[in-house]
Design a protein around this motif. Structure first.
Motif, PDB file in Angstrom:
ATOM      1  N   PRO A 238      -3.690  17.367  -7.648  1.00 52.48           N
ATOM      2  CA  PRO A 238      -3.259  16.708  -6.221  1.00 52.48           C
ATOM      3  C   PRO A 238      -3.468  15.352  -6.517  1.00 52.48           C
ATOM      4  N   ALA A 239      -2.678  14.643  -7.123  1.00 51.33           N
ATOM      5  CA  ALA A 239      -2.724  13.306  -7.665  1.00 51.33           C
ATOM      6  C   ALA A 239      -2.529  12.351  -6.760  1.00 51.33           C
ATOM      7  N   HIS A 240      -1.939  12.960  -5.282  1.00 57.99           N
ATOM      8  CA  HIS A 240      -1.513  12.028  -4.305  1.00 57.99           C
ATOM      9  C   HIS A 240      -2.685  11.737  -3.433  1.00 57.99           C
ATOM     10  N   ARG A 241      -4.021  12.425  -3.570  1.00 62.23           N
ATOM     11  CA  ARG A 241      -5.010  12.137  -2.706  1.00 62.23           C
ATOM     12  C   ARG A 241      -5.688  11.174  -3.785  1.00 62.23           C
ATOM     13  N   VAL A 242      -5.305  10.236  -4.424  1.00 61.06           N
ATOM     14  CA  VAL A 242      -6.077   9.105  -5.295  1.00 61.06           C
ATOM     15  C   VAL A 242      -5.203   7.935  -4.855  1.00 61.06           C
ATOM     16  N   VAL A 243      -6.144   6.980  -4.339  1.00 66.27           N
ATOM     17  CA  VAL A 243      -5.535   5.724  -3.721  1.00 66.27           C
ATOM     18  C   VAL A 243      -6.280   4.468  -4.338  1.00 66.27           C
ATOM     19  N   ASN A 244      -5.880   3.471  -4.162  1.00 65.75           N
ATOM     20  CA  ASN A 244      -6.790   2.134  -4.364  1.00 65.75           C
ATOM     21  C   ASN A 244      -7.641   2.069  -3.396  1.00 65.75           C
ATOM     22  N   ARG A 245      -8.704   1.098  -3.877  1.00 65.72           N
ATOM     23  CA  ARG A 245      -9.955   0.885  -2.981  1.00 65.72           C
ATOM     24  C   ARG A 245      -9.823   0.578  -1.445  1.00 65.72           C
ATOM     25  N   LYS A 246      -8.312  -0.062  -1.278  1.00 66.40           N
ATOM     26  CA  LYS A 246      -8.254  -0.405   0.078  1.00 66.40           C
ATOM     27  C   LYS A 246      -7.747   0.697   0.953  1.00 66.40           C
ATOM     28  N   GLY A 247      -7.249   2.004   0.183  1.00 70.41           N
ATOM     29  CA  GLY A 247      -6.387   2.896   0.906  1.00 70.41           C
ATOM     30  C   GLY A 247      -4.971   2.524   1.040  1.00 70.41           C
ATOM     31  N   LEU A 248      -4.574   2.009  -0.049  1.00 68.61           N
ATOM     32  CA  LEU A 248      -3.130   1.819  -0.114  1.00 68.61           C
ATOM     33  C   LEU A 248      -2.372   2.690  -1.200  1.00 68.61           C
TER      34      LEU A 248
ATOM     35  N   ASP B  22       8.835   8.256  -1.117  1.00 71.72           N
ATOM     36  CA  ASP B  22       8.203   8.659  -0.196  1.00 71.72           C
ATOM     37  C   ASP B  22       7.401   9.960  -0.293  1.00 71.72           C
ATOM     38  N   VAL B  23       7.368  10.364  -1.338  1.00 74.70           N
ATOM     39  CA  VAL B  23       7.001  11.828  -1.724  1.00 74.70           C
ATOM     40  C   VAL B  23       5.521  11.735  -1.369  1.00 74.70           C
ATOM     41  N   MET B  24       4.734  11.000  -2.166  1.00 76.20           N
ATOM     42  CA  MET B  24       3.418  10.749  -1.977  1.00 76.20           C
ATOM     43  C   MET B  24       2.924  10.738  -0.528  1.00 76.20           C
ATOM     44  N   ARG B  25       3.650   9.984   0.064  1.00 73.42           N
ATOM     45  CA  ARG B  25       3.275   9.728   1.722  1.00 73.42           C
ATOM     46  C   ARG B  25       3.660  11.257   2.286  1.00 73.42           C
ATOM     47  N   GLN B  26       4.509  11.799   2.149  1.00 75.14           N
ATOM     48  CA  GLN B  26       5.040  13.077   2.977  1.00 75.14           C
ATOM     49  C   GLN B  26       3.791  14.175   2.479  1.00 75.14           C
ATOM     50  N   LEU B  27       3.273  14.157   1.267  1.00 79.07           N
ATOM     51  CA  LEU B  27       2.266  15.311   0.943  1.00 79.07           C
ATOM     52  C   LEU B  27       0.957  14.734   1.820  1.00 79.07           C
ATOM     53  N   LEU B  28       0.767  13.472   1.645  1.00 83.49           N
ATOM     54  CA  LEU B  28      -0.402  12.964   2.482  1.00 83.49           C
ATOM     55  C   LEU B  28      -0.308  13.360   3.947  1.00 83.49           C
TER      56      LEU B  28
ATOM     57  N   ILE C  95      -0.171   7.359   7.845  1.00 87.74           N
ATOM     58  CA  ILE C  95       0.034   6.165   7.143  1.00 87.74           C
ATOM     59  C   ILE C  95       0.959   5.229   7.642  1.00 87.74           C
ATOM     60  N   GLU C  96       0.612   3.898   7.613  1.00 85.82           N
ATOM     61  CA  GLU C  96       1.582   2.879   8.167  1.00 85.82           C
ATOM     62  C   GLU C  96       1.644   1.931   7.209  1.00 85.82           C
ATOM     63  N   GLY C  97       3.208   1.912   6.663  1.00 90.14           N
ATOM     64  CA  GLY C  97       3.702   1.201   5.666  1.00 90.14           C
ATOM     65  C   GLY C  97       3.027   1.894   4.539  1.00 90.14           C
ATOM     66  N   ASP C  98       2.278   1.315   3.718  1.00 94.44           N
ATOM     67  CA  ASP C  98       1.468   1.949   2.650  1.00 94.44           C
ATOM     68  C   ASP C  98      -0.141   2.177   2.802  1.00 94.44           C
ATOM     69  N   GLN C  99      -0.530   1.734   3.924  1.00 94.56           N
ATOM     70  CA  GLN C  99      -1.883   1.870   4.273  1.00 94.56           C
ATOM     71  C   GLN C  99      -2.269   2.991   4.901  1.00 94.56           C
ATOM     72  N   ILE C 100      -3.428   3.755   4.568  1.00 99.18           N
ATOM     73  CA  ILE C 100      -3.889   5.065   5.121  1.00 99.18           C
ATOM     74  C   ILE C 100      -4.634   4.506   6.389  1.00 99.18           C
TER      75      ILE C 100
ATOM     76  N   GLY D  28     -11.545   4.661   6.124  1.00 95.69           N
ATOM     77  CA  GLY D  28     -13.171   4.765   6.091  1.00 95.69           C
ATOM     78  C   GLY D  28     -13.690   6.477   6.248  1.00 95.69           C
ATOM     79  N   GLU D  29     -12.952   7.024   7.240  1.00 94.29           N
ATOM     80  CA  GLU D  29     -12.976   8.256   7.628  1.00 94.29           C
ATOM     81  C   GLU D  29     -12.603   9.276   6.536  1.00 94.29           C
ATOM     82  N   ARG D  30     -11.510   8.917   6.065  1.00 93.01           N
ATOM     83  CA  ARG D  30     -10.719   9.797   5.166  1.00 93.01           C
ATOM     84  C   ARG D  30     -11.209   9.786   3.696  1.00 93.01           C
TER      85      ARG D  30
END
Length: 112
Positions: free
Chosen positions: A56-66, A77-83, A90-95, A99-101
């Motif tokens: 489930p590589a889509h559950r790995v993002v960078n430290r800011k949640g991007l 937008d496959v990653m976005r749809q999976l999440l 998600i707004e833009g590329d930001q989760i 912090g809660e996720r």
DNA sequence: AACTTGACGGTCA
DNA sequence: ATGACCGCCAAGT
């Protein structure tokens, strides 16, 4: 002797991330100790599609949640749809509510 | 064999 | 807050 390579250890951790939660490249690297850097985790994800296992590589993002890895999921937008299908907003590329996720293996898992 | 390229992240100006 | 710099090291050229 190392039975498992660094990449395999990364995949093991990623597979433990619960649906609807995400972790970061750096968090995984920190959990695995000095064996690899965040860049190596990123590289492991880059190669993850070649594995027979379902990572489930889509559950790995960078430290800011991007969603910095979205370009590697085929469609734009496959990653976005999976999440989003797991309830993540998600707004833009930001989760939103990153912090809660955020799921930190160092806190949720036992030490190696 | 040498050089470049990143799904990264911490530090410093 | 934003951006440049740099260590990290496997793969690709």
């Amino acid at each position: 002797m190392e039975t498992l390579g660094f990449f395999d250890q990364v995949y093991e951790v990623v597979k433990l991330v619960p649906p609807g939660r995400v972790t970061s490249y750096g968090a995984i690297a920190a959990y695995l100790g000095s064996k690899g850097s965040a860049r190596m985790v990123g590289w492991a994800m880059n190669q993850s599609h070649k594995m027979s296992y379902n990572i489930p590589a889509h559950r790995v993002v960078n430290r800011k949640g991007l969603l910095t890895g979205k370009a590697h999921f085929g469609g734009y937008d496959v990653m976005r749809q999976l999440l989003e299908s797991e309830g993540i907003i998600i707004e833009g590329d930001q989760i939103i509510n990153f912090g809660e996720r955020f799921w930190d293996p160092a806190k949720e898992l036992f030490p190696l």
